[in-house]
Scaffold this motif. Structure first.
Motif, PDB file in Angstrom:
ATOM      1  N   ILE A 187      32.054  13.222  -3.753  1.00 11.15           N
ATOM      2  CA  ILE A 187      32.815  11.974  -3.747  1.00 11.15           C
ATOM      3  C   ILE A 187      33.828  12.032  -4.881  1.00 11.15           C
ATOM      4  CG2 ILE A 187      31.134  10.743  -5.195  1.00 11.15           C
ATOM      5  CD1 ILE A 187      31.807   8.243  -3.499  1.00 11.15           C
ATOM      6  N   TYR A 188      35.032  11.604  -4.599  1.00 15.13           N
ATOM      7  CA  TYR A 188      36.119  11.653  -5.561  1.00 15.13           C
ATOM      8  C   TYR A 188      36.633  10.244  -5.843  1.00 15.13           C
ATOM      9  CZ  TYR A 188      36.380  16.514  -3.936  1.00 15.13           C
ATOM     10  OH  TYR A 188      36.086  17.795  -3.594  1.00 15.13           O
ATOM     11  N   GLY A 189      37.397  10.126  -6.938  1.00 15.38           N
ATOM     12  CA  GLY A 189      38.122   8.895  -7.190  1.00 15.38           C
ATOM     13  C   GLY A 189      37.310   7.836  -7.894  1.00 15.38           C
ATOM     14  N   SER A 190      37.731   6.592  -7.758  1.00 20.26           N
ATOM     15  CA  SER A 190      37.153   5.485  -8.528  1.00 20.26           C
ATOM     16  C   SER A 190      36.435   4.496  -7.622  1.00 20.26           C
ATOM     17  CB  SER A 190      38.246   4.764  -9.308  1.00 20.26           C
ATOM     18  OG  SER A 190      39.262   4.323  -8.416  1.00 20.26           O
ATOM     19  N   LYS A 191      35.587   4.989  -6.736  1.00 20.33           N
ATOM     20  CA  LYS A 191      34.873   4.110  -5.817  1.00 20.33           C
ATOM     21  C   LYS A 191      33.787   3.307  -6.528  1.00 20.33           C
ATOM     22  CE  LYS A 191      35.669   6.624  -1.540  1.00 20.33           C
ATOM     23  NZ  LYS A 191      35.057   7.239  -0.349  1.00 20.33           N
ATOM     24  N   ALA A 192      33.349   3.801  -7.677  1.00 15.11           N
ATOM     25  CA  ALA A 192      32.283   3.090  -8.386  1.00 15.11           C
ATOM     26  C   ALA A 192      32.356   3.420  -9.863  1.00 15.11           C
ATOM     27  CB  ALA A 192      30.918   3.477  -7.833  1.00 15.11           C
ATOM     28  N   SER A 193      31.876   2.510 -10.691  1.00 14.50           N
ATOM     29  CA  SER A 193      31.887   2.736 -12.129  1.00 14.50           C
ATOM     30  C   SER A 193      30.524   3.131 -12.654  1.00 14.50           C
ATOM     31  CB  SER A 193      32.367   1.471 -12.856  1.00 14.50           C
ATOM     32  OG  SER A 193      31.504   0.390 -12.547  1.00 14.50           O
ATOM     33  N   LEU A 194      29.501   3.043 -11.827  1.00 17.73           N
ATOM     34  CA  LEU A 194      28.157   3.409 -12.235  1.00 17.73           C
ATOM     35  C   LEU A 194      27.548   4.340 -11.197  1.00 17.73           C
ATOM     36  CD1 LEU A 194      26.849  -0.102 -13.362  1.00 17.73           C
ATOM     37  CD2 LEU A 194      27.719   1.725 -14.812  1.00 17.73           C
ATOM     38  N   ASN A 195      26.525   5.065 -11.588  1.00 16.39           N
ATOM     39  CA  ASN A 195      25.903   6.003 -10.665  1.00 16.39           C
ATOM     40  C   ASN A 195      25.338   5.313  -9.433  1.00 16.39           C
ATOM     41  OD1 ASN A 195      26.378   8.528 -11.801  1.00 16.39           O
ATOM     42  ND2 ASN A 195      24.710   8.296 -13.261  1.00 16.39           N
ATOM     43  N   GLU A 196      24.867   4.085  -9.590  1.00 16.09           N
ATOM     44  CA  GLU A 196      24.323   3.373  -8.443  1.00 16.09           C
ATOM     45  C   GLU A 196      25.381   3.245  -7.349  1.00 16.09           C
ATOM     46  OE1 GLU A 196      22.062  -0.826  -7.310  1.00 16.09           O
ATOM     47  OE2 GLU A 196      22.635  -0.396  -9.373  1.00 16.09           O
ATOM     48  N   GLY A 197      26.605   2.919  -7.759  1.00 14.83           N
ATOM     49  CA  GLY A 197      27.680   2.794  -6.789  1.00 14.83           C
ATOM     50  C   GLY A 197      28.043   4.120  -6.153  1.00 14.83           C
ATOM     51  N   VAL A 198      28.051   5.182  -6.959  1.00 21.11           N
ATOM     52  CA  VAL A 198      28.355   6.518  -6.444  1.00 21.11           C
ATOM     53  C   VAL A 198      27.328   6.927  -5.404  1.00 21.11           C
ATOM     54  CG1 VAL A 198      28.511   8.968  -7.042  1.00 21.11           C
ATOM     55  CG2 VAL A 198      29.557   7.261  -8.534  1.00 21.11           C
ATOM     56  N   ILE A 199      26.049   6.767  -5.739  1.00 24.06           N
ATOM     57  CA  ILE A 199      24.970   7.162  -4.829  1.00 24.06           C
ATOM     58  C   ILE A 199      24.987   6.322  -3.561  1.00 24.06           C
ATOM     59  CG2 ILE A 199      22.465   7.212  -4.547  1.00 24.06           C
ATOM     60  CD1 ILE A 199      23.662   9.536  -6.174  1.00 24.06           C
ATOM     61  N   HIS A 200      25.189   5.035  -3.701  1.00 24.23           N
ATOM     62  CA  HIS A 200      25.209   4.175  -2.516  1.00 24.23           C
ATOM     63  C   HIS A 200      26.374   4.549  -1.596  1.00 24.23           C
ATOM     64  CE1 HIS A 200      22.427   0.660  -3.823  1.00 24.23           C
ATOM     65  NE2 HIS A 200      22.041   1.802  -4.364  1.00 24.23           N
ATOM     66  N   ALA A 201      27.503   4.921  -2.184  1.00 22.87           N
ATOM     67  CA  ALA A 201      28.649   5.334  -1.367  1.00 22.87           C
ATOM     68  C   ALA A 201      28.344   6.619  -0.617  1.00 22.87           C
ATOM     69  CB  ALA A 201      29.880   5.510  -2.255  1.00 22.87           C
ATOM     70  N   LEU A 202      27.653   7.547  -1.266  1.00 28.11           N
ATOM     71  CA  LEU A 202      27.304   8.808  -0.626  1.00 28.11           C
ATOM     72  C   LEU A 202      26.257   8.628   0.469  1.00 28.11           C
ATOM     73  CD1 LEU A 202      27.157  11.113  -3.773  1.00 28.11           C
ATOM     74  CD2 LEU A 202      28.721  11.396  -1.848  1.00 28.11           C
ATOM     75  N   LEU A 203      25.215   7.870   0.166  1.00 34.54           N
ATOM     76  CA  LEU A 203      24.124   7.725   1.126  1.00 34.54           C
ATOM     77  C   LEU A 203      24.480   6.802   2.280  1.00 34.54           C
ATOM     78  CD1 LEU A 203      20.952   7.624  -1.160  1.00 34.54           C
ATOM     79  CD2 LEU A 203      22.062   9.564  -0.066  1.00 34.54           C
ATOM     80  N   LYS A 204      25.482   5.973   2.091  1.00 36.62           N
ATOM     81  CA  LYS A 204      25.923   5.120   3.189  1.00 36.62           C
ATOM     82  C   LYS A 204      26.378   5.960   4.375  1.00 36.62           C
ATOM     83  CE  LYS A 204      29.118   1.342   4.254  1.00 36.62           C
ATOM     84  NZ  LYS A 204      30.193   0.456   3.714  1.00 36.62           N
ATOM     85  N   LYS A 205      26.884   7.157   4.082  1.00 35.71           N
ATOM     86  CA  LYS A 205      27.385   8.036   5.134  1.00 35.71           C
ATOM     87  C   LYS A 205      26.280   8.508   6.076  1.00 35.71           C
ATOM     88  CE  LYS A 205      30.979   9.918   2.093  1.00 35.71           C
ATOM     89  NZ  LYS A 205      31.572  11.151   1.523  1.00 35.71           N
ATOM     90  N   ILE A 206      25.039   8.511   5.581  1.00 35.90           N
ATOM     91  CA  ILE A 206      23.950   9.072   6.393  1.00 35.90           C
ATOM     92  C   ILE A 206      22.831   8.076   6.659  1.00 35.90           C
ATOM     93  CG2 ILE A 206      24.352  11.455   5.649  1.00 35.90           C
ATOM     94  CD1 ILE A 206      21.938  11.053   3.723  1.00 35.90           C
ATOM     95  N   SER A 207      23.039   6.811   6.301  1.00 35.76           N
ATOM     96  CA  SER A 207      21.955   5.839   6.413  1.00 35.76           C
ATOM     97  C   SER A 207      21.404   5.733   7.830  1.00 35.76           C
ATOM     98  CB  SER A 207      22.417   4.466   5.918  1.00 35.76           C
ATOM     99  OG  SER A 207      23.505   3.995   6.684  1.00 35.76           O
ATOM    100  N   ARG A 208      22.253   5.865   8.826  1.00 35.40           N
ATOM    101  CA  ARG A 208      21.787   5.754  10.211  1.00 35.40           C
ATOM    102  C   ARG A 208      21.042   6.993  10.678  1.00 35.40           C
ATOM    103  NH1 ARG A 208      23.774   1.377  12.840  1.00 35.40           N
ATOM    104  NH2 ARG A 208      25.478   0.255  11.838  1.00 35.40           N
ATOM    105  N   LYS A 209      21.172   8.084   9.933  1.00 33.90           N
ATOM    106  CA  LYS A 209      20.507   9.324  10.317  1.00 33.90           C
ATOM    107  C   LYS A 209      19.297   9.645   9.439  1.00 33.90           C
ATOM    108  CE  LYS A 209      24.310  11.779   9.940  1.00 33.90           C
ATOM    109  NZ  LYS A 209      25.212  12.947  10.012  1.00 33.90           N
TER     110      LYS A 209
END
Length: 215
Positions: A187-209
């Protein structure tokens, strides 16, 4: 005992060279296996912090190791939080062991970030008393856990727009150490300022799987 650290690190280096290309693997029997699971545990992630040469000069090897440990535990808590959100929504089929309990059990068994990759997943799950474990690697050029907690003040803050993180997440069945799920992405850029936001952004991609979730 099964050595897995070299596999983790070599595979993770390949991931870093893939420029953030996403990969998701799901065992064909994962849903059937997961039906019998009641509790899972999330381990601290093996973390590599990559900084600019001038920033590295401000840190001793001990300080860097402490920074990486802090970051790995932050990722552990962030993933736990992601699962906890699903539990609160009623879309999680298992309980997640509290990270504090997980870490205390590992410490009591003499298992830490330096040696736990030497143990096979089935052994780690047995120590923790769970049906599956979530583990993996994380690399970042912006150690957000340190900044959010105000530690390592000698480390200059990296502009948010330069943030870059890669994750390699694996879920293993306790009974036989079988790999159920593997996900790696960047993940690149400024989608989140904390690790929680980074992880949630990454795992959102696979939550349905993902196993255990029904979203």
């Amino acid at each position: 005992m099964k050595k897995v650290v070299s596999i983790f690190l070599l595979y993770f280096l390949f991931i870093l060279q893939s420029n953030g290309q996403s990969h998701f693997f799901k065992n064909a029997d994962s849903e059937t296996i997961a039906e019998n699971h009641e509790t899972i545990a999330i381990l601290p992630f093996l973390t590599r912090v990559t900084l600019r040469p001038d920033q590295m000069k401000t840190l001793s090897s001990g300080e860097l190791a402490s920074l990486e440990k802090q970051e790995g535990e932050s990722i552990q808590n962030a993933i736990s939080g992601w699962f906890r959100e699903h539990a609160e929504k009623g879309t999680l089929a298992v309980k997640v062991q509290d990270p504090g309990i997980t870490n205390r059990k590992l410490n009591a068994a003499g298992i830490n970030l330096e040696n736990y990759p030497d143990f096979n997943p089935a052994h780690l799950a047995a120590v923790l008393g769970v049906d599956a474990i979530v583990t993996g690697n994380y690399e970042t050029n912006q150690p957000l856990a340190a900044y959010s907690q105000g530690s390592n003040k000698a480390l200059p803050k990296i502009p948010q727009e330069t943030s870059l993180a890669f994750i390699n997440l694996m879920i293993y069945n306790a009974e036989d150490g079988e790999l159920l799920v593997q996900f790696h992405n960047g993940i690149y850029g400024s989608k989140a300022s904390l690790n929680e936001g980074v992880i949630h952004a990454l795992l959102k991609k696979i939550s349905r799987k993902m196993v255990y979730t029904n979203t």
